[in-house]
Design a protein around this motif. Sequence first.
Motif, PDB file in Angstrom:
ATOM      1  N   CYS A  15      -1.243  -1.884  -4.201  1.00 52.37           N
ATOM      2  CA  CYS A  15      -2.239  -1.397  -3.233  1.00 52.37           C
ATOM      3  C   CYS A  15      -3.385  -2.397  -3.113  1.00 52.37           C
ATOM      4  O   CYS A  15      -4.041  -2.721  -4.106  1.00 52.37           O
TER       5      CYS A  15
ATOM      6  N   ILE B 246       2.637   8.858  -3.810  1.00 50.41           N
ATOM      7  CA  ILE B 246       2.047   7.948  -4.800  1.00 50.41           C
ATOM      8  C   ILE B 246       2.392   8.360  -6.232  1.00 50.41           C
ATOM      9  O   ILE B 246       2.531   7.522  -7.116  1.00 50.41           O
TER      10      ILE B 246
ATOM     11  N   ASP C  80       0.772  -1.247   0.000  1.00 49.19           N
ATOM     12  CA  ASP C  80       0.000   0.000   0.000  1.00 49.19           C
ATOM     13  C   ASP C  80       0.803   1.297   0.000  1.00 49.19           C
ATOM     14  O   ASP C  80       0.481   2.218  -0.739  1.00 49.19           O
ATOM     15  N   THR C  81       1.799   1.412   0.851  1.00 45.81           N
ATOM     16  CA  THR C  81       2.474   2.690   1.040  1.00 45.81           C
ATOM     17  C   THR C  81       3.596   2.892   0.025  1.00 45.81           C
ATOM     18  O   THR C  81       4.221   1.937  -0.432  1.00 45.81           O
ATOM     19  N   SER C  82       3.830   4.161  -0.302  1.00 47.08           N
ATOM     20  CA  SER C  82       4.927   4.531  -1.211  1.00 47.08           C
ATOM     21  C   SER C  82       6.011   5.205  -0.365  1.00 47.08           C
ATOM     22  O   SER C  82       5.933   6.394  -0.070  1.00 47.08           O
TER      23      SER C  82
ATOM     24  N   TYR D  82      -2.099   6.601   1.558  1.00 48.92           N
ATOM     25  CA  TYR D  82      -1.949   6.228   0.151  1.00 48.92           C
ATOM     26  C   TYR D  82      -1.358   7.380  -0.667  1.00 48.92           C
ATOM     27  O   TYR D  82      -0.538   7.191  -1.563  1.00 48.92           O
ATOM     28  N   LYS D  83      -1.798   8.594  -0.368  1.00 44.86           N
ATOM     29  CA  LYS D  83      -1.457   9.758  -1.190  1.00 44.86           C
ATOM     30  C   LYS D  83       0.018  10.126  -1.108  1.00 44.86           C
ATOM     31  O   LYS D  83       0.598  10.645  -2.066  1.00 44.86           O
TER      32      LYS D  83
ATOM     33  N   ASN E 279       5.685   6.933  -8.123  1.00 41.60           N
ATOM     34  CA  ASN E 279       5.781   5.560  -8.605  1.00 41.60           C
ATOM     35  C   ASN E 279       5.738   5.491 -10.123  1.00 41.60           C
ATOM     36  O   ASN E 279       5.013   6.251 -10.778  1.00 41.60           O
TER      37      ASN E 279
ATOM     38  N   VAL F 292       1.328   2.150 -10.324  1.00 41.37           N
ATOM     39  CA  VAL F 292       0.571   1.743  -9.150  1.00 41.37           C
ATOM     40  C   VAL F 292      -0.240   0.509  -9.546  1.00 41.37           C
ATOM     41  O   VAL F 292      -1.027   0.555 -10.500  1.00 41.37           O
TER      42      VAL F 292
END
Length: 351
Positions: free
Chosen positions: A97, A132, A83-85, A128-129, A135, A138
Amino acid sequence: MVDGGIFTILDNCLNELNKFIENKDINVIALVNDSSKFNYNNISFISLPKSKKNWLFRLYYEYFYFNKLSKKINPDVWFSLHDTSPNVKCKRRFVYCHNPNLFYKPSFKESTLEIKVGIFYLFYKFIYKINIHKNTNVFVQQFWIKNAFEKMFDLENVIVTQPEFVKEEVNSTIYLDDSKVHFFYPTLGRSFKNIELIGEAILLLPDEIRNKIKVNVTIQKNDTLYADYIVKKYPLKEINYLGKISRKEVFAYYNSMACLLFPSKLETWGLPITEAKGFNKPMLVSDLPYAKETVGNYENVSFFKIDKPNELAQLMRELVTKTIDYTGNKYPYENEYQITSWESIFNHILN
């Protein structure tokens, strides 16, 4: 990623990656909670045992420690599977995610039984934001999430990657009383798993049907507050609270069961649906977009509303009396671009 469906995703990923890099000039370092759970000879592991202790450690690793680690190991690719960036120094970054909580507003009761669900709904959008847009791609598991992510985060690089079902060679079965029709719900004690719908459906069934069924559910008392609530509210002879069982036992139940029950209100995939389908078993499943997308093309499935125990009760009754007429399902995204195997994911990342 230490239990349930998300651990299965992690283990399947590492299993396929271990085979993918055989005889290739690729060095993989996996950051996991506990490396003793894995035995993949082509992969190096770094254990982070504090990562599940609390969210402060999780945030520390993601946004501080991983930055230092990335500068030390200088990776070509960073693939975040949960999930996390994170803050890392790396040209090609990918995030997978699979937590859908930001799309589900829990009731007050659900939030009291599981505080984490309410917190996730309030804050996961912001988690999440973070980073993001840094990347390369995603990855999400379904098209309904892809559409939501593109709108919510203003993204154009979201790719649907269906979880690949890796069927284990399990020929064993669980001995089940053959005088009963056995339903199976492999799940965790999470409030959105909607186990109470099964209890309410059973209470609506006539005695002659109740005497013929057994519902096997993989929770037990003291698992979670929600599990305690379910076990206390529905101490029914028709429900067998198994507690946590091994993957081998789960697959043995698939072999032996009559039908999968899956009333969950929220999933990004719903892995037991895919697994039961792999065993060609009948399924009674939530009438929700995630479930229909997961079921795909399949005949032996019917759907029920997640707040209508009478619909589930009727389907259970029809299955027991062998009068059920399955609605079946058609996959709505046959011609849409998606990645359908771990090998394809790895090739996409490396290319």
